[in-house]
Write an enzyme that holds these catalytic residues in place. Structure first.
Site, mmCIF file in Angstrom:
data_model
loop_
_atom_site.group_PDB
_atom_site.id
_atom_site.type_symbol
_atom_site.label_atom_id
_atom_site.label_comp_id
_atom_site.label_asym_id
_atom_site.label_seq_id
_atom_site.Cartn_x
_atom_site.Cartn_y
_atom_site.Cartn_z
ATOM 1 N N LYS A 182 26.033 19.526 96.336
ATOM 2 C CA LYS A 182 25.575 19.032 97.894
ATOM 3 C C LYS A 182 25.070 20.524 98.762
ATOM 4 O O LYS A 182 24.150 20.014 99.417
ATOM 5 C CB LYS A 182 26.706 18.295 98.569
ATOM 6 N N ASP A 234 16.087 6.911 85.444
ATOM 7 C CA ASP A 234 17.269 7.791 85.389
ATOM 8 C C ASP A 234 16.648 9.039 86.180
ATOM 9 O O ASP A 234 15.630 9.751 85.284
ATOM 10 C CB ASP A 234 17.425 8.278 83.937
ATOM 11 N N THR A 254 30.983 2.555 100.677
ATOM 12 C CA THR A 254 30.228 2.170 99.787
ATOM 13 C C THR A 254 30.965 2.311 98.336
ATOM 14 O O THR A 254 31.937 2.701 98.252
ATOM 15 C CB THR A 254 29.008 3.163 99.471
ATOM 16 N N ASP A 308 16.449 3.092 91.017
ATOM 17 C CA ASP A 308 17.838 3.296 90.577
ATOM 18 C C ASP A 308 17.823 3.141 89.073
ATOM 19 O O ASP A 308 16.856 2.699 88.451
ATOM 20 C CB ASP A 308 18.725 2.261 91.232
ATOM 21 N N TYR A 320 30.769 18.632 92.935
ATOM 22 C CA TYR A 320 30.109 17.800 93.952
ATOM 23 C C TYR A 320 29.846 18.849 95.200
ATOM 24 O O TYR A 320 28.666 18.607 95.768
ATOM 25 C CB TYR A 320 30.803 16.633 94.407
HETATM 26 N N1 LIG Z 1 29.841 7.162 100.414
HETATM 27 C C1 LIG Z 1 30.233 8.302 101.039
HETATM 28 O O1 LIG Z 1 30.995 8.460 101.500
HETATM 29 C C2 LIG Z 1 29.155 9.447 101.075
HETATM 30 C C3 LIG Z 1 29.441 10.697 101.669
HETATM 31 C C4 LIG Z 1 28.706 11.724 101.833
HETATM 32 C C5 LIG Z 1 27.478 11.638 100.862
HETATM 33 N N2 LIG Z 1 27.265 10.571 100.193
HETATM 34 C C6 LIG Z 1 25.940 10.584 99.415
HETATM 35 O O2 LIG Z 1 25.194 9.476 99.585
HETATM 36 C C7 LIG Z 1 24.222 8.943 98.505
HETATM 37 C C8 LIG Z 1 24.487 7.807 98.257
HETATM 38 O O3 LIG Z 1 25.800 7.406 97.899
HETATM 39 P P1 LIG Z 1 26.674 6.091 97.911
HETATM 40 O O4 LIG Z 1 27.873 6.330 98.958
HETATM 41 O O5 LIG Z 1 25.401 5.058 98.524
HETATM 42 O O6 LIG Z 1 26.979 5.641 96.555
HETATM 43 P P2 LIG Z 1 26.632 4.731 95.436
HETATM 44 O O7 LIG Z 1 27.522 5.034 94.231
HETATM 45 O O8 LIG Z 1 26.618 3.229 96.071
HETATM 46 O O9 LIG Z 1 24.915 4.862 95.310
HETATM 47 C C9 LIG Z 1 24.488 5.767 94.551
HETATM 48 C C10 LIG Z 1 23.303 5.342 93.691
HETATM 49 O O10 LIG Z 1 22.821 6.275 93.271
HETATM 50 C C11 LIG Z 1 22.264 5.971 91.917
HETATM 51 N N3 LIG Z 1 21.921 7.156 90.835
HETATM 52 C C12 LIG Z 1 22.867 8.246 90.892
HETATM 53 N N4 LIG Z 1 22.655 8.983 89.723
HETATM 54 C C13 LIG Z 1 21.240 8.547 89.414
HETATM 55 C C14 LIG Z 1 20.503 8.817 88.639
HETATM 56 N N5 LIG Z 1 20.335 10.042 87.648
HETATM 57 N N6 LIG Z 1 19.277 8.099 88.277
HETATM 58 C C15 LIG Z 1 18.984 7.122 89.325
HETATM 59 N N7 LIG Z 1 20.106 6.715 89.870
HETATM 60 C C16 LIG Z 1 21.214 7.426 90.047
HETATM 61 C C17 LIG Z 1 23.459 5.123 91.519
HETATM 62 O O11 LIG Z 1 23.167 4.261 90.235
HETATM 63 C C18 LIG Z 1 23.738 4.556 92.773
HETATM 64 O O12 LIG Z 1 23.166 2.945 92.884
HETATM 65 C C19 LIG Z 1 24.735 9.946 97.383
HETATM 66 O O13 LIG Z 1 23.847 11.132 97.381
HETATM 67 C C20 LIG Z 1 26.169 10.575 97.877
HETATM 68 O O14 LIG Z 1 26.381 11.592 97.079
HETATM 69 C C21 LIG Z 1 27.875 9.405 100.053
#
Ligand SMILES: NC(=O)c1ccc[n+]([C@@H]2O[C@H](COP(=O)([O-])OP(=O)(O)OC[C@H]3O[C@@H](n4cnc5c(N)ncnc54)[C@H](O)[C@@H]3O)[C@@H](O)[C@H]2O)c1
Length: 254
Positions: free
Chosen positions: A160, A64, A191, A39, A156
């Site tokens: 996706k 990153d 989350t 992360d 977004y």
């Molecule tokens: N939570 C939802 O409702 C939901 C729904 C559909 C899809 N998603 C997808 O699930 C995945 C996880 O999301 P989440 O809900 O756990 O969100 P979250 O924000 O809790 O976790 C996302 C993580 O990705 C890391 N991240 C983002 N860009 C980065 C980069 N350039 N370099 C390093 N780390 C990076 C962030 O620091 C974070 O820890 C994502 O791809 C999100 O789009 C989430």
């Protein structure tokens, strides 16, 4: 119950410090994998320490994932520390809510970079070694909004949909070398991302969560719901599955 299922595996989990990524990291560690929790912030260390505290094998890697040389270095470091990577779970992502006319070019590019460039860069760095080994498993995380558009999320949804298509393109290109590539498309999952969305839209978190629960199964997802699907696609029961998109959304896209 599932211990040992992925024993001998080294799993790289991007976004491993986040809500869904940390559940994926914990789940794969419980199943016996050594997990690289990747992360861009200190959450990677906390998740990794939590896994080690319960007897699992995990190490944090700060990176990153939209930075080409940082990803190359990180993959080398993971391989040097834990061994050859057998499983990649591309969970990292971010959202910036807005219509096309709301979004700045920086927001647009940042969304594509976090969600799509990260998958491209990590997979590009890992696939050559997997091809040499003749096997590998990649699971990406897209969204229901990569399959069907949602309001005020133009960047977004585009990102996706890109993850879905990148998954299928990689499955076509690399499955003959023994690398399975699949995608999980979650619906709303509890989350920190959901709290940020509510804030971006100027809505109360409670209202936002109530709306999100309005789907056939009547609730939002848990990170563990999504982690179970990722673990299935990365596991041996899915050995004949590649290029698929598994929606895990309580029927939201129906
Ligand atoms: N939570 C939802 O409702 C939901 C729904 C559909 C899809 N998603 C997808 O699930 C995945 C996880 O999301 P989440 O809900 O756990 O969100 P979250 O924000 O809790 O976790 C996302 C993580 O990705 C890391 N991240 C983002 N860009 C980065 C980069 N350039 N370099 C390093 N780390 C990076 C962030 O620091 C974070 O820890 C994502 O791809 C999100 O789009 C989430």
């Amino acid at each position: 119950m599932t211990a040992g299922r992925t024993a001998g595996r080294v799993a790289l989990v991007t976004g491993g410090g986040g809500g869904i990524g940390s559940a994926v990291a914990r789940r794969l560690a419980e199943e016996g994998a050594a997990v690289a929790v990747v992360d861009r912030d200190a959450t990677a260390e906390a998740v990794s320490a939590g896994i080690r505290a319960t007897g699992g094998h995990a190490a944090p890697f700060l990176c990153d994932l939209s930075d080409e040389s940082a990803v190359t270095d990180m993959v080398k470091e993971v391989t040097g520390t834990l061994g050859d990577i057998t499983d990649v779970c591309c969970v990292a992502g971010s959202i910036r809510r807005g219509t096309v006319t709301d979004l700045s070019l920086d927001s647009w590019r940042g969304t594509l970079a976090d969600n799509v460039d990260s998958v491209f860069l990590v997979c590009r760095a890992v696939i050559p070694r997997m091809e040499q080994a003749g096997r590998g498993r990649i699971v990406t995380v897209a969204s229901g909004w990569g399959l069907r558009a949602g309001e005020k999320a133009a960047a977004y949804c585009t990102a996706k949909a890109g993850v879905v298509m990148l998954t299928q393109a990689m499955a076509l290109d690399h499955s003959p070398a023994g690398i399975r590539v699949n995608c999980v498309a979650p619906g709303d999952t509890r989350t920190p991302m959901l709290a940020r969305e509510a804030q971006q839209l100027g809505q109360s978190e409670a209202d936002f969560l109530a709306e999100a629960a309005d789907r056939p199964l009547g609730r939002i997802g848990t990170p563990e719901d999504i982690a179970a699907a990722v673990a299935f696609l990365a596991g041996p029961e899915a050995d004949f599955i590649t290029g698929t998109v598994l929606t895990v959304d309580g029927g939201g896209t129906v």
